[in-house]
Design a protein around this motif. Structure first.
Motif, PDB file in Angstrom:
ATOM      1  N   SER A  62      21.637   4.384  -6.685  1.00 54.60           N
ATOM      2  CA  SER A  62      20.881   5.643  -6.636  1.00 54.60           C
ATOM      3  C   SER A  62      19.926   5.680  -5.452  1.00 54.60           C
ATOM      4  CB  SER A  62      20.075   5.804  -7.921  1.00 54.60           C
ATOM      5  OG  SER A  62      20.939   5.943  -9.012  1.00 54.60           O
ATOM      6  N   TYR A  63      19.252   6.829  -5.290  1.00 53.14           N
ATOM      7  CA  TYR A  63      18.204   6.933  -4.271  1.00 53.14           C
ATOM      8  C   TYR A  63      17.131   5.871  -4.510  1.00 53.14           C
ATOM      9  CZ  TYR A  63      19.689  11.731  -3.084  1.00 53.14           C
ATOM     10  OH  TYR A  63      20.381  12.820  -2.667  1.00 53.14           O
ATOM     11  N   GLY A  64      16.582   5.345  -3.412  1.00 51.35           N
ATOM     12  CA  GLY A  64      15.399   4.489  -3.520  1.00 51.35           C
ATOM     13  C   GLY A  64      14.158   5.312  -3.223  1.00 51.35           C
ATOM     14  N   PRO A  65      12.960   4.712  -3.434  1.00 48.76           N
ATOM     15  CA  PRO A  65      11.725   5.439  -3.091  1.00 48.76           C
ATOM     16  C   PRO A  65      11.569   5.563  -1.571  1.00 48.76           C
ATOM     17  CG  PRO A  65      11.231   3.242  -3.949  1.00 48.76           C
ATOM     18  CD  PRO A  65      12.718   3.388  -4.007  1.00 48.76           C
ATOM     19  N   PRO A  66      10.877   6.597  -1.103  1.00 50.06           N
ATOM     20  CA  PRO A  66      10.802   6.844   0.346  1.00 50.06           C
ATOM     21  C   PRO A  66      10.210   5.688   1.151  1.00 50.06           C
ATOM     22  CG  PRO A  66       9.463   8.466  -0.882  1.00 50.06           C
ATOM     23  CD  PRO A  66      10.206   7.654  -1.884  1.00 50.06           C
ATOM     24  N   GLU A  67       9.248   4.979   0.592  1.00 51.69           N
ATOM     25  CA  GLU A  67       8.596   3.906   1.375  1.00 51.69           C
ATOM     26  C   GLU A  67       9.406   2.613   1.344  1.00 51.69           C
ATOM     27  OE1 GLU A  67       7.373   5.218  -1.371  1.00 51.69           O
ATOM     28  OE2 GLU A  67       5.634   6.447  -0.827  1.00 51.69           O
ATOM     29  N   GLY A  68      10.452   2.559   0.529  1.00 58.32           N
ATOM     30  CA  GLY A  68      11.209   1.326   0.361  1.00 58.32           C
ATOM     31  C   GLY A  68      11.094   0.834  -1.065  1.00 58.32           C
ATOM     32  N   LEU A  69      12.060   0.019  -1.512  1.00 55.38           N
ATOM     33  CA  LEU A  69      12.036  -0.525  -2.874  1.00 55.38           C
ATOM     34  C   LEU A  69      10.766  -1.354  -3.073  1.00 55.38           C
ATOM     35  CD1 LEU A  69      15.714  -1.873  -3.108  1.00 55.38           C
ATOM     36  CD2 LEU A  69      14.791   0.143  -4.302  1.00 55.38           C
ATOM     37  N   PRO A  70      10.128  -1.254  -4.246  1.00 56.17           N
ATOM     38  CA  PRO A  70       8.925  -2.072  -4.479  1.00 56.17           C
ATOM     39  C   PRO A  70       9.193  -3.556  -4.256  1.00 56.17           C
ATOM     40  CG  PRO A  70       9.297  -0.551  -6.308  1.00 56.17           C
ATOM     41  CD  PRO A  70      10.463  -0.389  -5.381  1.00 56.17           C
ATOM     42  N   GLN A  71      10.374  -4.019  -4.673  1.00 60.78           N
ATOM     43  CA  GLN A  71      10.698  -5.457  -4.502  1.00 60.78           C
ATOM     44  C   GLN A  71      10.825  -5.816  -3.022  1.00 60.78           C
ATOM     45  OE1 GLN A  71      12.283  -3.193  -6.309  1.00 60.78           O
ATOM     46  NE2 GLN A  71      12.979  -3.989  -8.289  1.00 60.78           N
ATOM     47  N   PHE A  72      11.318  -4.880  -2.230  1.00 62.37           N
ATOM     48  CA  PHE A  72      11.416  -5.106  -0.771  1.00 62.37           C
ATOM     49  C   PHE A  72      10.016  -5.232  -0.183  1.00 62.37           C
ATOM     50  CE2 PHE A  72      11.151  -3.331   3.511  1.00 62.37           C
ATOM     51  CZ  PHE A  72      12.182  -3.944   4.196  1.00 62.37           C
ATOM     52  N   ARG A  73       9.151  -4.298  -0.528  1.00 61.38           N
ATOM     53  CA  ARG A  73       7.804  -4.272   0.057  1.00 61.38           C
ATOM     54  C   ARG A  73       7.024  -5.518  -0.380  1.00 61.38           C
ATOM     55  NH1 ARG A  73       5.436   1.390  -1.409  1.00 61.38           N
ATOM     56  NH2 ARG A  73       4.279   1.281   0.544  1.00 61.38           N
ATOM     57  N   GLU A  74       7.229  -5.910  -1.637  1.00 60.08           N
ATOM     58  CA  GLU A  74       6.554  -7.103  -2.144  1.00 60.08           C
ATOM     59  C   GLU A  74       7.075  -8.361  -1.438  1.00 60.08           C
ATOM     60  OE1 GLU A  74       3.966  -9.335  -3.928  1.00 60.08           O
ATOM     61  OE2 GLU A  74       3.898  -7.140  -4.073  1.00 60.08           O
ATOM     62  N   ALA A  75       8.389  -8.436  -1.265  1.00 60.58           N
ATOM     63  CA  ALA A  75       8.979  -9.625  -0.621  1.00 60.58           C
ATOM     64  C   ALA A  75       8.492  -9.748   0.821  1.00 60.58           C
ATOM     65  CB  ALA A  75      10.509  -9.549  -0.663  1.00 60.58           C
ATOM     66  N   VAL A  76       8.393  -8.613   1.520  1.00 62.01           N
ATOM     67  CA  VAL A  76       7.914  -8.660   2.912  1.00 62.01           C
ATOM     68  C   VAL A  76       6.445  -9.086   2.937  1.00 62.01           C
ATOM     69  CG1 VAL A  76       7.407  -7.296   4.989  1.00 62.01           C
ATOM     70  CG2 VAL A  76       9.576  -6.960   3.788  1.00 62.01           C
ATOM     71  N   ALA A  77       5.631  -8.493   2.051  1.00 63.30           N
ATOM     72  CA  ALA A  77       4.198  -8.824   2.041  1.00 63.30           C
ATOM     73  C   ALA A  77       4.002 -10.321   1.781  1.00 63.30           C
ATOM     74  CB  ALA A  77       3.468  -7.986   0.992  1.00 63.30           C
ATOM     75  N   GLN A  78       4.761 -10.852   0.842  1.00 60.08           N
ATOM     76  CA  GLN A  78       4.652 -12.295   0.534  1.00 60.08           C
ATOM     77  C   GLN A  78       5.070 -13.141   1.725  1.00 60.08           C
ATOM     78  OE1 GLN A  78       6.011 -14.158  -2.814  1.00 60.08           O
ATOM     79  NE2 GLN A  78       5.023 -12.798  -4.279  1.00 60.08           N
ATOM     80  N   TRP A  79       6.168 -12.754   2.342  1.00 61.51           N
ATOM     81  CA  TRP A  79       6.697 -13.482   3.511  1.00 61.51           C
ATOM     82  C   TRP A  79       5.666 -13.501   4.643  1.00 61.51           C
ATOM     83  CZ3 TRP A  79      10.975 -16.330   4.630  1.00 61.51           C
ATOM     84  CH2 TRP A  79      11.378 -16.437   5.957  1.00 61.51           C
ATOM     85  N   MET A  80       5.020 -12.363   4.843  1.00 60.49           N
ATOM     86  CA  MET A  80       4.024 -12.262   5.914  1.00 60.49           C
ATOM     87  C   MET A  80       2.859 -13.227   5.651  1.00 60.49           C
ATOM     88  SD  MET A  80       4.950 -10.267   8.255  1.00 60.49           S
ATOM     89  CE  MET A  80       6.399  -9.274   8.509  1.00 60.49           C
ATOM     90  N   TRP A  81       2.507 -13.350   4.386  1.00 56.56           N
ATOM     91  CA  TRP A  81       1.411 -14.260   4.059  1.00 56.56           C
ATOM     92  C   TRP A  81       1.850 -15.715   4.183  1.00 56.56           C
ATOM     93  CZ3 TRP A  81      -3.429 -14.920   4.204  1.00 56.56           C
ATOM     94  CH2 TRP A  81      -4.018 -15.982   3.526  1.00 56.56           C
ATOM     95  N   VAL A  82       2.983 -16.039   3.598  1.00 51.68           N
ATOM     96  CA  VAL A  82       3.431 -17.439   3.548  1.00 51.68           C
ATOM     97  C   VAL A  82       3.799 -17.962   4.938  1.00 51.68           C
ATOM     98  CG1 VAL A  82       5.286 -18.928   2.665  1.00 51.68           C
ATOM     99  CG2 VAL A  82       4.203 -17.272   1.166  1.00 51.68           C
ATOM    100  N   THR A  83       4.424 -17.133   5.759  1.00 50.40           N
ATOM    101  CA  THR A  83       4.935 -17.641   7.041  1.00 50.40           C
ATOM    102  C   THR A  83       3.951 -17.491   8.184  1.00 50.40           C
ATOM    103  OG1 THR A  83       5.996 -15.525   7.552  1.00 50.40           O
ATOM    104  CG2 THR A  83       7.350 -17.197   6.438  1.00 50.40           C
ATOM    105  N   ARG A  84       2.949 -16.617   8.063  1.00 47.15           N
ATOM    106  CA  ARG A  84       2.046 -16.406   9.203  1.00 47.15           C
ATOM    107  C   ARG A  84       0.622 -16.022   8.821  1.00 47.15           C
ATOM    108  NH1 ARG A  84       6.233 -12.635  11.432  1.00 47.15           N
ATOM    109  NH2 ARG A  84       7.347 -14.198  10.230  1.00 47.15           N
ATOM    110  N   ARG A  85       0.316 -16.151   7.541  1.00 53.96           N
ATOM    111  CA  ARG A  85      -1.041 -15.836   7.071  1.00 53.96           C
ATOM    112  C   ARG A  85      -1.479 -14.428   7.479  1.00 53.96           C
ATOM    113  NH1 ARG A  85      -0.055 -18.794   3.667  1.00 53.96           N
ATOM    114  NH2 ARG A  85      -0.980 -20.793   3.195  1.00 53.96           N
ATOM    115  N   LEU A  86      -0.523 -13.515   7.458  1.00 55.35           N
ATOM    116  CA  LEU A  86      -0.874 -12.104   7.658  1.00 55.35           C
ATOM    117  C   LEU A  86      -1.091 -11.528   6.267  1.00 55.35           C
ATOM    118  CD1 LEU A  86      -1.202  -9.495   9.247  1.00 55.35           C
ATOM    119  CD2 LEU A  86       1.264  -9.234   9.248  1.00 55.35           C
ATOM    120  N   ASP A  87      -2.347 -11.201   6.001  1.00 53.96           N
ATOM    121  CA  ASP A  87      -2.733 -10.775   4.661  1.00 53.96           C
ATOM    122  C   ASP A  87      -2.464  -9.278   4.522  1.00 53.96           C
ATOM    123  OD1 ASP A  87      -3.770 -10.747   2.188  1.00 53.96           O
ATOM    124  OD2 ASP A  87      -5.840 -11.170   2.764  1.00 53.96           O
TER     125      ASP A  87
END
Ligand code: PLP
Length: 395
Positions: A62-87
Motif C-alpha cells: 500500500s501507500y506509505g506515509p509522505p515522509e517515509g515509513l516510521p521504521q525507515f526514519r527510525e533506522a536512519v536516525a539510529q544509524w546516524m547516532w551509532v555510526t557518527r554520533r549525529l544526534d
C-alpha cells in the motif's frame, strides 16, 4: 567455508551486462570493462535480498506515509547516532527517492532564481546540475586534496556576493576522495554561518572511509551548525542499492524540514519513495553492518592496488583516496585532453573511464580521469593489464 561476497567469482557479469546502466556494463560493447559510474559490481547483501522477498510474499504494498515509513526514519536516525554520533530524531529524517533527488528537493525548497550557491571545483556534476535546474547559479571555488580550510575560505570570500544563499559541501568528496577533518569542517561551517548561508552537506559517501581517516558529519559539530545544515545521505554507494532509487534528508529544524517536504510534493503523493526501497534500507541498516565492513576492507585493498598500478603510468600523479571508491589521477603527462585520452583507452585497451570533463566535474577537473574500483580484483587487474601497453605506447 563460504567464499567472500567480494571474491572474484562474486561478480555476476552476465546480469550486469543486462542490468547495470549509467555508463556501465549494459551500455558498453561486451568486451569493454567499465570503471565508470560509481556503482559496485557486487550483489547486495543477503539480508536485504531476504527481507525484500519476505515483504513481497506478504503481499501488501500500500501507500506509505509522505515522509517515509516510521521504521525507515527510525533506522536512519539510529544509524546516524551509532555510526557518527549525529544526534537526530526520526522526525528529522525525510525519505527521498535517491540522494540526487534529495539535492533537487532541497534546491527547490531553498533557492530562488539567480540565487548563488558556493560549490567546490571539481565536484560531482549533480552539484551544478541540480542548482542550475532550480534556476540558481553555482559558483565554483577551486579545491584540491591539499586545500586547507583557510585557502578554501579565502576562495569563498572572493566569490561571496549579496546573492549567495548556500554552501554545498561534498564529504567525502567525489571525485577527490578527500575526507574532511573536523577542524576543516568547523572553520568552513563557521564562515558560512557568519555569512548567513545555509549548508547542504552531501554525505552519501560517508560509510566508505579508510582508516586512519574517519567521517565527521557536519551537523554533529554543534547545535548552531546543525540548525543551518541539511544532510543528504543515500544507499547507492554503501549498500549498492542505486537501482532502488532511495536516499534521505536529515534536517533538524522543523520549519525548514516542513518547507523541504512541501517542495517535494510528497504530501500530495506526486512524489514518494517506493516502500520496497525503504524496506531494503531498513534491512541494510539493521543487518548489513558486517557486510559493509567487509566491503570497505575489500575496497581498501582495491585502492592500494590501483595506486600501485598507477605508479607505473609515467608522470601521472595521484592523491590516495581517504574515502570513496574512486581515484582521480592527473594524466597531463600523457595527454592534454582527458576526453581524447579516455576515447583512446576505450578504443585501444577496451576499458572505459570517466574523463575529467567540465560537464562531469567542473573546469577544475581538466587533465584528470576518474577510475571507479568497486569491482573484483580480477576485473581491476585485467583492466590495468589492458591499459598498461596502451599507456606505454603514448608515453
Ligand atoms: C556526491 C554524490 N552525491 C549524490 C549522488 C547520487 O546518488 P543517488 O544514486 O542516491 O542518487 C552521487 C552518485 O554518484 C554522488 O557521488
Amino acid at each position: 567455508m563460504t567464499s567472500s561476497p567480494f571474491s572474484d567469482d562474486a561478480v555476476p557479469l552476465e546480469l550486469l551486462r543486462k542490468r547495470a546502466f549509467n555508463l556501465r556494463w549494459a551500455q558498453q560493447p561486451s568486451d569493454v570493462i567499465p570503471l565508470t559510474a560509481a556503482d559496485p559490481d557486487f550483489p547486495v547483501c543477503p539480508a536485504i535480498q531476504e527481507q525484500l522477498i519476505r515483504y513481497v510474499r506478504e503481499g501488501v504494498l500500500s501507500y506509505g506515509p509522505p515522509e517515509g515509513l516510521p521504521q525507515f526514519r527510525e533506522a536512519v536516525a539510529q544509524w546516524m547516532w551509532v555510526t557518527r554520533r549525529l544526534d537526530c530524531t526520526s522526525e528529522a529524517v525525510f525519505a527521498t527517492d535517491s540522494a540526487a533527488s534529495a539535492m533537487a528537493v532541497v534546491a527547490r525548497a531553498c533557492l530562488e532564481r539567480s540565487d548563488e550557491v558556493l560549490i567546490s571545483d571539481p565536484v560531482d556534476f549533480l552539484f551544478h546540475h541540480t542548482i542550475e535546474r532550480a534556476g540558481a547559479v553555482p559558483v565554483r571555488v577551486s579545491s584540491s586534496p591539499a586545500t586547507s580550510a583557510e585557502e578554501f575560505i579565502a576562495g569563498m570570500e572572493a566569490r561571496v556576493t549579496p546573492r549567495t544563499r548556500m554552501l554545498w559541501l561534498c564529504n567525502p568528496h567525489n571525485p577527490l576522495g578527500v575526507v574532511y577533518p573536523r577542524k576543516w569542517l568547523q572553520s568552513v561551517a563557521e564562515w558560512a554561518l557568519r555569512h548567513n548561508l545555509r549548508i547542504l552537506s552531501d554525505e552519501i559517501w560517508s560509510d566508505v572511509v579508510y582508516a586512519p581517516h574517519g567521517h565527521v558529519s557536519l551537523a554533529s559539530l554543534s547545535a548552531e551548525i546543525a540548525r543551518s545544515t541539511v544532510t543528504v545521505y543515500g544507499f547507492s554507494k554503501n549498500f549498492a542499492l542505486a537501482g532502488l532509487r532511495v536516499g534521505c534528508i536529515v534536517c533538524g529544524d522543523p520549519a525548514w524540514r516542513k518547507q523541504i517536504i512541501a517542495a517535494s510534493d510528497a504530501e500530495s503523493t506526486v512524489y514518494g519513495v517506493s516502500v520496497l526501497s525503504q524496506v531494503a534500507v531498513i534491512a541494510a541498516l539493521q543487518q548489513g553492518r558486517n557486510w559493509l565492513a567487509e566491503f570497505v576492507r575489500h575496497l581498501r585493498g582495491q585502492r592500494d592496488y590501483v595506486l600501485e598500478r598507477l605508479m607505473r603510468w609515467p608522470g601521472v600523479t595521484v592523491h590516495p583516496p581517504q574515502g570513496t571508491y574512486v581515484v582521480f589521477p592527473c594524466i597531463r603527462s600523457l595527454s592534454d585532453d582527458a576526453e581524447k585520452f579516455c576515447d583512446y583507452l576505450r578504443e585501444d585497451a577496451r576499458v572505459a573511464l570517466v574523463p575529467g570533463a567540465e560537464r562531469w566535474f567542473g573546469p577544475g577537473a581538466s587533465g584528470h580521469v576518474r577510475i571507479c574500483f568497486a569491482t573484483s580484483r580480477r576485473i581491476l587487474q585485467e583492466a590495468f593489464d589492458r591499459m598498461e601497453p596502451a599507456i606505454e605506447a603514448i608515453a
